[in-house]
Write a protein that holds these residues in place. Structure first.
Motif, PDB file in Angstrom:
ATOM      1  N   SER B   2       0.837  -1.195   0.000  1.00  0.00           N
ATOM      2  CA  SER B   2       0.000   0.000   0.000  1.00  0.00           C
ATOM      3  C   SER B   2       0.868   1.240   0.000  1.00  0.00           C
ATOM      4  CB  SER B   2      -0.932  -0.003   1.217  1.00  0.00           C
ATOM      5  OG  SER B   2      -0.167   0.201   2.378  1.00  0.00           O
ATOM      6  N   LEU B   3       0.199   2.361  -0.247  1.00  0.00           N
ATOM      7  CA  LEU B   3       0.907   3.621  -0.372  1.00  0.00           C
ATOM      8  C   LEU B   3       1.280   4.156   1.001  1.00  0.00           C
ATOM      9  CD1 LEU B   3       1.637   5.256  -2.835  1.00  0.00           C
ATOM     10  CD2 LEU B   3      -0.501   6.500  -2.589  1.00  0.00           C
ATOM     11  N   MET B   4       2.390   4.806   1.064  1.00  0.00           N
ATOM     12  CA  MET B   4       2.805   5.448   2.314  1.00  0.00           C
ATOM     13  C   MET B   4       1.844   6.571   2.683  1.00  0.00           C
ATOM     14  SD  MET B   4       6.783   6.270   2.424  1.00  0.00           S
ATOM     15  CE  MET B   4       7.946   4.983   2.130  1.00  0.00           C
ATOM     16  N   PRO B   5       1.676   6.843   3.964  1.00  0.00           N
ATOM     17  CA  PRO B   5       0.858   8.008   4.322  1.00  0.00           C
ATOM     18  C   PRO B   5       1.545   9.284   3.844  1.00  0.00           C
ATOM     19  CG  PRO B   5       1.920   7.103   6.267  1.00  0.00           C
ATOM     20  CD  PRO B   5       2.195   6.150   5.140  1.00  0.00           C
ATOM     21  N   PHE B   6       0.745  10.317   3.584  1.00  0.00           N
ATOM     22  CA  PHE B   6       1.280  11.573   3.064  1.00  0.00           C
ATOM     23  C   PHE B   6       1.921  12.353   4.210  1.00  0.00           C
ATOM     24  CE2 PHE B   6       1.268  15.739   1.084  1.00  0.00           C
ATOM     25  CZ  PHE B   6       1.505  15.440  -0.253  1.00  0.00           C
ATOM     26  N   ALA B   7       3.218  12.515   4.151  1.00  0.00           N
ATOM     27  CA  ALA B   7       3.958  13.148   5.252  1.00  0.00           C
ATOM     28  C   ALA B   7       3.647  14.640   5.306  1.00  0.00           C
ATOM     29  CB  ALA B   7       5.451  12.944   5.038  1.00  0.00           C
ATOM     30  N   PRO B   8       3.734  15.231   6.481  1.00  0.00           N
ATOM     31  CA  PRO B   8       3.550  16.676   6.535  1.00  0.00           C
ATOM     32  C   PRO B   8       4.763  17.392   5.951  1.00  0.00           C
ATOM     33  CG  PRO B   8       4.114  15.820   8.698  1.00  0.00           C
ATOM     34  CD  PRO B   8       4.022  14.641   7.778  1.00  0.00           C
ATOM     35  N   SER B   9       4.534  18.510   5.311  1.00  0.00           N
ATOM     36  CA  SER B   9       5.662  19.308   4.832  1.00  0.00           C
ATOM     37  C   SER B   9       5.248  20.768   4.878  1.00  0.00           C
ATOM     38  CB  SER B   9       6.045  18.933   3.395  1.00  0.00           C
ATOM     39  OG  SER B   9       5.074  19.415   2.492  1.00  0.00           O
ATOM     40  N   ARG B  10       6.224  21.644   4.882  1.00  0.00           N
ATOM     41  CA  ARG B  10       5.890  23.055   4.933  1.00  0.00           C
ATOM     42  C   ARG B  10       5.329  23.503   3.585  1.00  0.00           C
ATOM     43  NH1 ARG B  10       9.128  28.250   7.244  1.00  0.00           N
ATOM     44  NH2 ARG B  10       8.082  29.696   5.855  1.00  0.00           N
ATOM     45  N   PRO B  11       4.117  24.084   3.566  1.00  0.00           N
ATOM     46  CA  PRO B  11       3.516  24.464   2.290  1.00  0.00           C
ATOM     47  C   PRO B  11       4.441  25.401   1.505  1.00  0.00           C
ATOM     48  CG  PRO B  11       1.930  24.725   4.062  1.00  0.00           C
ATOM     49  CD  PRO B  11       3.232  24.399   4.701  1.00  0.00           C
ATOM     50  N   LEU B  12       4.531  25.148   0.200  1.00  0.00           N
ATOM     51  CA  LEU B  12       5.294  25.975  -0.738  1.00  0.00           C
ATOM     52  C   LEU B  12       6.813  25.959  -0.510  1.00  0.00           C
ATOM     53  CD1 LEU B  12       2.897  29.015  -1.092  1.00  0.00           C
ATOM     54  CD2 LEU B  12       3.276  27.166  -2.723  1.00  0.00           C
ATOM     55  N   PHE B 189       8.079   5.234 -22.144  1.00  0.00           N
ATOM     56  CA  PHE B 189       7.890   4.354 -20.991  1.00  0.00           C
ATOM     57  C   PHE B 189       6.403   4.080 -20.785  1.00  0.00           C
ATOM     58  CE2 PHE B 189      12.182   5.431 -20.381  1.00  0.00           C
ATOM     59  CZ  PHE B 189      12.722   4.384 -19.655  1.00  0.00           C
ATOM     60  N   PRO B 190       6.056   2.822 -20.488  1.00  0.00           N
ATOM     61  CA  PRO B 190       4.640   2.454 -20.415  1.00  0.00           C
ATOM     62  C   PRO B 190       3.863   3.249 -19.360  1.00  0.00           C
ATOM     63  CG  PRO B 190       6.069   0.660 -19.664  1.00  0.00           C
ATOM     64  CD  PRO B 190       6.939   1.662 -20.314  1.00  0.00           C
ATOM     65  N   LEU B 191       4.488   3.641 -18.271  1.00  0.00           N
ATOM     66  CA  LEU B 191       3.736   4.317 -17.210  1.00  0.00           C
ATOM     67  C   LEU B 191       4.006   5.817 -17.196  1.00  0.00           C
ATOM     68  CD1 LEU B 191       4.174   1.607 -14.465  1.00  0.00           C
ATOM     69  CD2 LEU B 191       2.134   2.075 -15.809  1.00  0.00           C
ATOM     70  N   LYS B 210      -5.143  -0.810  -6.421  1.00  0.00           N
ATOM     71  CA  LYS B 210      -5.582  -1.610  -7.570  1.00  0.00           C
ATOM     72  C   LYS B 210      -4.425  -1.858  -8.530  1.00  0.00           C
ATOM     73  CE  LYS B 210      -9.349   0.806  -8.707  1.00  0.00           C
ATOM     74  NZ  LYS B 210     -10.477   1.251  -9.548  1.00  0.00           N
ATOM     75  N   MET B 211      -3.651  -0.788  -8.792  1.00  0.00           N
ATOM     76  CA  MET B 211      -2.515  -0.929  -9.711  1.00  0.00           C
ATOM     77  C   MET B 211      -1.485  -1.896  -9.140  1.00  0.00           C
ATOM     78  SD  MET B 211      -2.720   0.651 -12.575  1.00  0.00           S
ATOM     79  CE  MET B 211      -1.098   1.002 -13.238  1.00  0.00           C
ATOM     80  N   ALA B 212      -1.221  -1.731  -7.830  1.00  0.00           N
ATOM     81  CA  ALA B 212      -0.253  -2.617  -7.190  1.00  0.00           C
ATOM     82  C   ALA B 212      -0.775  -4.054  -7.217  1.00  0.00           C
ATOM     83  CB  ALA B 212       0.023  -2.160  -5.760  1.00  0.00           C
ATOM     84  N   GLY B 213      -2.091  -4.196  -7.060  1.00  0.00           N
ATOM     85  CA  GLY B 213      -2.705  -5.522  -7.097  1.00  0.00           C
ATOM     86  C   GLY B 213      -2.500  -6.219  -8.436  1.00  0.00           C
ATOM     87  N   THR B 214      -2.522  -5.447  -9.515  1.00  0.00           N
ATOM     88  CA  THR B 214      -2.284  -6.061 -10.826  1.00  0.00           C
ATOM     89  C   THR B 214      -0.833  -6.486 -10.994  1.00  0.00           C
ATOM     90  OG1 THR B 214      -1.664  -3.985 -11.889  1.00  0.00           O
ATOM     91  CG2 THR B 214      -4.008  -4.541 -11.913  1.00  0.00           C
ATOM     92  N   GLY B 215       0.016  -5.995 -10.105  1.00  0.00           N
ATOM     93  CA  GLY B 215       1.433  -6.352 -10.203  1.00  0.00           C
ATOM     94  C   GLY B 215       2.210  -5.437 -11.137  1.00  0.00           C
ATOM     95  N   VAL B 216       1.537  -4.422 -11.672  1.00  0.00           N
ATOM     96  CA  VAL B 216       2.208  -3.531 -12.620  1.00  0.00           C
ATOM     97  C   VAL B 216       3.207  -2.611 -11.904  1.00  0.00           C
ATOM     98  CG1 VAL B 216       1.823  -1.607 -14.215  1.00  0.00           C
ATOM     99  CG2 VAL B 216       0.372  -3.619 -14.326  1.00  0.00           C
ATOM    100  N   VAL B 217       2.835  -2.140 -10.720  1.00  0.00           N
ATOM    101  CA  VAL B 217       3.731  -1.241  -9.991  1.00  0.00           C
ATOM    102  C   VAL B 217       3.974  -1.747  -8.579  1.00  0.00           C
ATOM    103  CG1 VAL B 217       3.040   0.820 -11.272  1.00  0.00           C
ATOM    104  CG2 VAL B 217       1.823   0.208  -9.158  1.00  0.00           C
TER     105      VAL B 217
END
Lengths: 402, 371
Positions: B2-12, B189-191, B210-217
């Motif tokens: 699964s995807l990593m959680p979106f880390a906090p960062s200073r805007p801009l 490149f395909p992606l 879903k994409m990871a489930g297909t094994g593509v990424v």
């Protein structure tokens, strides 16, 4: 009308040039077969075939008139030396002083090691010094040709070219100086001992400088027409080589310095065809065949152990000079070992210096000269292989296509 | 996976990655000198990071997180100087530019790291063809949904970034006629392409699963999108720029993107629409092919104008934001590009006067290294 008006007289009057042509065809054909079969660098084939079929081997190719060959060898070596010089960036020494240190250390240890072995074998110290100066030089011919053929590129290749150019210069200069000492010991007056090396070095430097200035002028006007320019350059190299011999200067020093000077002055990149075109390439091939034909292994009969020891000691000297400064100068151990091994070949420059010494001192020709000749033949045949393996090991040759 | 959680960062906040060319000082062809350069720079203290890339004639410099033009350009100059010094020590020249004008892809050597060997296995010759040099700009985002919003809004302006940074007209010895021929290599490149039109982070996570489930990424790294979110940094990453010919232009383009993002988030506040993407590939092609002269079609008004004119108008819109971000000097540099031209026009001028691509590369390296 009689038969003799239109048929050639018998026996045929064969000109040496015909033998030259035939030798080229045969040597290249056989050399190519050898190389394909054993996957060796091509020059090994040319030298090997020359040695095998020449007077020193099976004797199938007669000894050719010395003058024709000497011109071929001088011209081809001139081309290769100029090519070497023009590939070497002297400004690099300023940005990386460790390279200058490595180069000096390498020359000193090589000289010291060879000198010690010879003195240990009861050679007089002056004669030992002459041979030791010759041993400093790595073969520019083999290095340039093998690098071109293997399309190598990278740190080891760049350093190999730089260090070869430098150690060839040291070898010629110190060889001339030690020969002067030899003359002094033989009873020549002080003036005639001191003047020859000064004339030779000063004159060579002047001729090289003139070449550089002329080159820059012509390139300024014609540089864009690459092919036309390489014709002119070919002519200039031939002119400078023959002029240097005529004035009894050092063609080796003149052409190498001319290459270095033109590279140092250049403001724009220049790409020349290898050996400045196919005429140059043919001369280079002929030179290696000629070197093979001149191969003389008689020195091994009496001096086998000495030759073997000299080969081993010289390799160790080169390696042990390159290794300690490697990391300071920015390369790793593997690369340094490759560089040390690739510095081993000896060929035309050493051969010419040996012949020059032999002309002045006939007794040298039959003693140490023979040892030196055998030594050169062995490193001429093994040299290209060592360089090829070293550059491949360093990862500087193109990757094999899958 | 699964995807990593979106880390906090200073805007801009901004960060820049630049891929650089390593060249032989003899013929100015690419030189496989990255291992030696990396070993050399490892001995020096420097800000940011210096890393290997796909092939051994490339090197990447990354800045740390920066807030404004002054900080960014100072750090980029420091990184440039460290790499240039290492280059001089090793007889290697360093240059910007999106492509090398006459290298042969088959002569490139893959860097010695598991990921690069894996990619080389997977993509075959495409991996060696990928010896191209890009600038990536990271932008800090207040949160994941804002990141997706910004990503889709910035997509409209992709042609700006391409045209301003374009510096890859020459490929394999010839002028391709493109301002940025580099991107043609990316499109194979395909992606590659653009991110799906998804506006909520949890929807994006579902898409990724879903994409990871297909094994593509396996990770976000496998997407070669023009802009992609980078959850571990809490940023979005704009990836369409060629590496410009100087660090100053690189910093200016990054700050142009930064000021535009502030305009989008603070002032414009429009919702992205899927139909915005109808003109996306057309506009992008125009930018790659014709640079600043390319046609730009506004997805909402369908109005046509040149990319140069659209940038000119954007500079008006964002001038206050640029002032807030201390990026006035950067905007001046952008304006200068509109007048004197981008890297591609510099390269074509150099070729017209030198008649030789190796000389163009020598000048390009001198421009980059500052000697």
């Amino acid at each position: 009308m009689t038969w003799s008006d239109y048929l050639p007289a018998w026996p045929l009057q064969i000109s040496p040039a015909l033998w030259l042509a035939l030798t080229l065809v045969v040597a290249v054909l056989l050399g190519e077969a050898l190389v394909r079969h054993l996957r060796l660098p091509r020059i090994v084939g040319y030298i090997g075939i020359g040695a095998l079929l020449g007077p020193g081997g099976l004797g199938l190719i007669p000894q050719l008139p010395v003058n024709e060959w000497r011109l071929v060898v001088d011209l081809a070596l001139g081309i290769l030396l100029f090519e070497l010089g023009s590939k070497v960036n002297l400004r690099w020494l300023k940005a990386n002083p460790w390279l200058a240190g490595t180069s000096l250390l390498e020359a000193i240890t090589t000289f010291g090691a060879v000198f010690s072995v010879l003195v240990w074998f009861d050679v007089t110290s002056t004669a030992a010094a002459v041979v030791a100066t010759i041993a400093i030089a790595t073969s520019p011919a083999i290095i340039v040709r093998t690098v071109t053929e293997s399309r190598a590129q990278g740190q080891v290749t760049d350093r190999l070219l730089l260090m070869t150019a430098l150690n060839t210069i040291y070898a010629v200069i110190f060889h001339k100086l030690t020969v002067a000492v030899m003359h002094g010991q033989a009873g020549t007056s002080f003036v005639h001992t001191i003047f020859p090396p000064l004339y030779l070095l000063g004159g060579s430097a002047l001729l090289a400088w003139l070449f550089g200035v002329t080159f820059e002028r012509i390139h300024h006007h014609l540089g864009q027409h690459e092919e036309t320019f390489s014709f002119i350059l070919f002519g200039m190299i031939a002119f400078a080589t023959i002029m240097a011999s005529t004035l009894r200067l050092s063609p080796i020093l003149v052409l190498l310095a001319a290459g270095l000077i033109t590279r140092y002055q250049r403001k724009h990149t220049r790409t020349f065809p290898p050996h400045f075109g196919s005429a140059g390439a043919v001369l280079v091939v002929l030179m290696f065949i000629a070197n093979g034909l001149a191969a003389d292994l008689r020195g091994l009969q009496d001096g086998f152990l000495l030759v073997l020891l000299l080969i081993v000691v010289r390799i160790i000297a080169k390696l042990s000079a390159v290794l300690p400064l490697a990391t300071h100068s920015g390369i790793g151990w593997r690369q340094a070992i490759s560089l040390g091994i690739a510095l081993v070949p000896m060929s035309s420059v050493a051969l010419l210096l040996t012949l020059d010494t032999a002309i002045d001192f006939p007794e040298f020709a039959f003693g140490l000269g023979m040892v030196l000749m055998s030594w050169i033949v062995i490193l001429e045949l093994a040299g290209p292989i060592l360089v090829q393996v070293a550059l491949r090991r360093a990862g500087e040759t193109p990757e094999k296509k899958a | 996976m699964s995807l990593m959680p979106f880390a906090p960062s200073r805007p801009l906040s901004i960060g820049v990655e630049l891929e650089l060319q390593l060249l032989s000082c003899n013929d100015y062809n690419l030189a496989s000198s990255a291992p030696e350069i990396l070993r050399r720079v490892a001995k020096r203290t420097h800000p940011g990071e210096i890393k290997p890339e796909m092939t051994r004639s490339m090197i990447e410099i990354n800045t740390s997180v920066q807030q404004d033009y002054a900080g960014l350009v100072a750090e980029l100059r420091a990184l440039r100087d460290v790499v240039s010094d290492a280059g001089r020590f090793l007889n290697v020249a360093v240059a910007g530019g999106g492509t090398h004008p006459f290298q042969h892809w088959s002569e490139q050597k893959i860097s010695d790291a598991p990921r690069f060997h894996y990619l080389s296995e997977l993509y075959g010759y495409l991996a060696k063809q990928f010896t191209i040099f890009g600038q990536h700009v990271h932008l800090g985002c207040p949160g994941p949904d804002e990141a997706l919003h910004l990503m889709h809004m910035l997509s409209r302006y992709i042609p700006h970034f391409i045209a301003l940074s374009a510096s890859s007209p020459f490929v394999q010895g010839h002028d391709t006629g493109f301002a940025s021929a580099r991107l043609n290599s990316v499109f194979s490149f395909p992606l590659s392409g653009r991110a799906p039109f998804v506006l909520r982070w949890n929807d994006f996570e579902k898409f990724f699963a879903k994409m990871a489930g297909t094994g593509v990424v396996e990770s976000m790294k496998d997407f070669y999108w023009d802009i992609r979110p980078k959850p571990e940094f809490g940023t979005i990453e704009v990836r369409v720029c060629d590496t410009p010919l100087t660090v100053e232009i690189a910093a200016a383009i990054a700050c142009y993107i930064q000021a535009m993002s502030r305009y989008i988030m603070v002032e414009q506040r429009m919702a992205p629409e899927e139909d915005d993407y109808l003109v996306y590939t057309f506009n992008r092609f125009q930018a790659c092919r014709f640079g600043l002269e390319g046609v730009f079609i506004d997805p909402r008004t369908h109005q046509q104008r040149s990319i140069r004119e659209d940038i000119m108008e954007m500079l008006e819109h964002i001038s206050d934001h640029a002032r807030e971000l201390h990026a006035v000097e950067a905007m001046e540099r952008i304006r200068e590009i509109l007048i004197v031209g981008n890297g591609t026009s510099w390269q074509r001028r150099a070729y017209a006067s030198e008649h030789n691509l190796a000389d163009v590369m020598q000048l390009q390296a001198e421009l980059w290294m500052g000697n």
